[in-house]
Design a protein around this motif. Sequence first.
Motif, mmCIF file in Angstrom:
data_model
loop_
_atom_site.group_PDB
_atom_site.id
_atom_site.type_symbol
_atom_site.label_atom_id
_atom_site.label_comp_id
_atom_site.label_asym_id
_atom_site.label_seq_id
_atom_site.Cartn_x
_atom_site.Cartn_y
_atom_site.Cartn_z
ATOM 1 N N LYS A 1 0.864 -1.170 0.259
ATOM 2 C CA LYS A 1 -0.023 -0.053 -0.094
ATOM 3 C C LYS A 1 0.841 1.306 -0.131
ATOM 4 N N ASN A 2 2.141 1.208 0.600
ATOM 5 C CA ASN A 2 3.014 2.360 0.528
ATOM 6 C C ASN A 2 4.565 2.068 0.441
ATOM 7 N N ASN B 1 -2.390 4.975 -5.233
ATOM 8 C CA ASN B 1 -2.732 5.919 -4.080
ATOM 9 C C ASN B 1 -3.477 7.276 -4.734
#
Length: 404
Positions: A39-40, A49
Motif C-alpha cells: 500500500k505504501n 494511491n
Amino acid sequence: MIKKIEDYIPIVGQSAVDDVRLIAEKLKGKVIQNVNSTKNGGGVAEILNNMTPLLQGLGVDARWDVIQGEEHFFSVTKKFHNVLHGRPDEVTQRDFDIFMETSEKNVRAIDITGDIVFVHDPQPIALINKKQNNKWIWRCHIDVSHPHQRVWNFLMDFIVRYDSAVFSAPGFSFKLPIRQFLISPSIDPLSDKNKELSSDEIDAVMYKYGISRKKPIITQISRFDRLKDPLGVIEMYQLVKKYVDCQLILAGGGASDDPEGMEVFAEVKEKAKKDPDIHILLLPQDDITINALQRASTIIVQKSLKEGFGLTVAEGLWKKKPVVASHVGGIPLQITHKHSGMLCYSIQGAAYSVKQLLNSPAYAKRLGENGHEHIKNNFLITRHIKDYILLFLSLFHAGDIVYL
Ligand code: UDP
C-alpha cells in the motif's frame, strides 16, 4: 481532500479533462480491480494511491487489493526483482517453491471481483491462476530490458495467460503472444507530494531535520535499494565537494515488500558518517516531507543503476529543479540531455554535471523550466488515466475499432 478531475483544468486545460470524462462514461458498470504487493512505498503504490480515488470520482468502480506474504516470500520477490535488473544472485528451486506457496495462499484468499483484473509487477503475477472469463492485464513497472532468463521464463508461463501486458518504456517490450501496450507512468500535480508549498512549510521540514539552506543541496529521494546506487551518490557528492561546498540529502523510507532496505540503509550510514554535510534520512511515509525536501534542493539526482520509470525524476522536474539522472530505463523518456535535465552514465559523469549546474544557476534554472513543461505535457495523471481507460475499453473490442 478528495480531488476531482475538474481540479486539473487549470493545469492541463478543459479539453483534456473533458476527454477523460467522456471515455470514463463508457466504463460504467465495469469493475476494475488492481492488485499489487504494497500500500505504501515505491512508485506503484504512489500511482495507485493517486489514481484510484480519481477514477472513483469519475464514476469508475476502481478497487485495489494487496497480496499478503511473509518476509521469506518478499525476500524471494526482491531477489527476483534484483536479478531481473541484472544483479547477480543465485536463484534456486526453493525460491520458486516459496513464491508458489505464498501465491497459492493469495489465490485462495483474494476475492476476484473485477471485470478487469489489473495485476502490477511480478509479486502477484500467479493470481492469473484464478482467471475465469474476465479480462486480465499484467502491468510491468520494472526494467526488464535484460532479464535473468530463468526467472523471466518462470514469469512468462503466467504472462502469456493474461489478455494484455503493459510496459513503461519501448526498451522493455518483448515478443509476446498477447497484446502489449506502452503506457508511461505519471505524477499527480495536486498530491501532497507535488502540490505547491509555502516557504514556511518548506522551512519547517528543513528545521525539523536540521538542514541549513545556506549551502547548496543535492538530493536523491529513494527507497534504500542498491539499484538506486546510494553509495555511488555519496561518491559523486564527494567528487563535487572538492570544488563546491555543498550538502547531500539521501532520503527514503521502506516499503513493506522490500526487506533489504535496512541493510542498505546501514551501509549508506556507514559510508556517510564522517561528513556532517551528508544527511541520511530514514523517513516515515510523509509526502509533504518529500515535497519540501525536493523543493528545498538545488539539484535533484537519480543515479539509479536500473529504473522502470523513475517517478522521482518527474517529481523533481515538476518542481522546476535541474535533475541529473542515469541514462537507464524510463529516465531518458523524461530527460533530453542538456535540454530538460542532464543524463549521466557514471559517478564521474554525474559529478561533472552536478558541478556544472551548481556553477551555472541560470542554465540550471532553464533546464528545470524545460523539464517542468515536458512533464506537464507528457507525464501527468490525467494523460495516464486516459491511456488506462482506453486500454480497459480496448479489452472488450479485441481487434475491432473502438467507437467512443
Ligand atoms: N518515495 C516515498 N517515500 C520514500 C521514498 C520514495 O514516498 O521514502 C516515493 C517517491 O517520491 C516516488 C516513489 O516513491 O513517488 C518512488 O518511485 P520511483 O519510480 O522513483 O521508484 P521505485 O521505488 O518505484 O523503484
